[in-house]
Motif scaffolding. Structure first.
Motif, PDB file in Angstrom:
ATOM      1  N   ASP A  20       0.845  -1.178   0.000  1.00 46.25           N
ATOM      2  CA  ASP A  20       0.000   0.000   0.000  1.00 46.25           C
ATOM      3  C   ASP A  20       0.886   1.235   0.000  1.00 46.25           C
ATOM      4  OD1 ASP A  20      -2.291   1.538   2.315  1.00 46.25           O
ATOM      5  OD2 ASP A  20      -2.179   1.681   0.159  1.00 46.25           O
ATOM      6  N   LYS A  47      -5.328  -0.340  -5.647  1.00 52.85           N
ATOM      7  CA  LYS A  47      -3.961  -0.642  -6.070  1.00 52.85           C
ATOM      8  C   LYS A  47      -4.015  -1.887  -6.947  1.00 52.85           C
ATOM      9  CE  LYS A  47      -0.753   1.142  -4.842  1.00 52.85           C
ATOM     10  NZ  LYS A  47       0.050   2.213  -5.396  1.00 52.85           N
ATOM     11  N   VAL A  66      -3.343  -9.584  -0.028  1.00 53.07           N
ATOM     12  CA  VAL A  66      -4.485  -9.149  -0.836  1.00 53.07           C
ATOM     13  C   VAL A  66      -5.782  -9.616  -0.178  1.00 53.07           C
ATOM     14  CG1 VAL A  66      -5.665  -9.482  -3.052  1.00 53.07           C
ATOM     15  CG2 VAL A  66      -3.197  -9.015  -3.006  1.00 53.07           C
ATOM     16  N   PHE A  73      -6.918  -3.927  -3.110  1.00 51.76           N
ATOM     17  CA  PHE A  73      -6.032  -4.444  -4.154  1.00 51.76           C
ATOM     18  C   PHE A  73      -6.839  -5.161  -5.213  1.00 51.76           C
ATOM     19  CE2 PHE A  73      -3.550  -4.538  -0.193  1.00 51.76           C
ATOM     20  CZ  PHE A  73      -2.514  -3.697  -0.553  1.00 51.76           C
TER      21      PHE A  73
END
Length: 191
Positions: A20, A47, A66, A73
């Motif tokens: 992150d 992301k 994740v 994500f």
């Protein structure tokens, strides 16, 4: 084991893996790139990450992170060498835009028509240069990772590097593609 630090960043306790990180400008436009939505209900921009070597130890740990942070994500690409049984499970779970096996060919499994399949060493080239993402985790073994690092940097992607050989052998080549910006590093070691 992962934890959230005081600044809100996610770190993997064994190697400082931080997924992150601050936003960076997108890379050069490529007509062959796959398209992905860039918004979610909770985060203006998730992301986007690719994991090259997803069935190995570091790749599996990254996917655990994740899983711990849904909505933060989006896995856009996965590659593995030859563990096709685990790989197919990962592809079905994370639904990447691209899936690639470098060490063998299989028939794309039913229920995976949401992604493009690639086989052989060229799968790493496609993943690192054509699949849209913010970060590329290069967790493949040996010198084959160098091409992925160079391709990712040439297309403006940040590299999360878990492959020492790529940096040792291609040090100056890699360094030339990584601007010196401590606030927004282009390459981060994760192992």
């Amino acid at each position: 084991m992962s934890y959230v630090n005081a600044g809100g960043g996610v770190r993997e306790a064994h190697g400082g893996l931080r997924l992150d990180l601050p936003r960076r400008s997108s890379g050069a436009s490529c007509p062959h790139r796959l398209q992905i939505p860039q918004t979610s209900a909770h985060h203006p921009r998730m992301k986007r990450i690719e994991i090259l070597g997803s069935t190995g130890s570091i790749g599996r740990q990254a996917l655990d992170i994740v899983d711990m942070h849904p909505g933060r994500f989006r896995v856009t690409g996965l590659t593995a060498h030859s563990n096709d049984l685990l790989f197919v499970e990962q592809v079905k779970k994370y639904r990447p835009l691209m899936a690639g096996l470098t060490g063998k060919s299989i028939s794309p499994p039913s229920g995976t028509d949401f992604c493009q399949w690639h086989f052989g060493p060229s799968a790493l080239e496609v993943a690192s240069s054509q699949v849209p993402c913010d970060d590329v985790l290069v967790a493949v073994v040996g010198m084959i990772g160098l091409g992925s690092v160079l391709n990712a940097r040439k297309t403006g992607k940040r590299v999360l590097l878990a492959n020492k050989e790529a940096l040792v052998a291609g040090g100056q080549l890699v360094k030339d593609l990584c601007p010196d910006d401590p606030q927004n590093p282009a390459l981060l070691p994760v192992d």
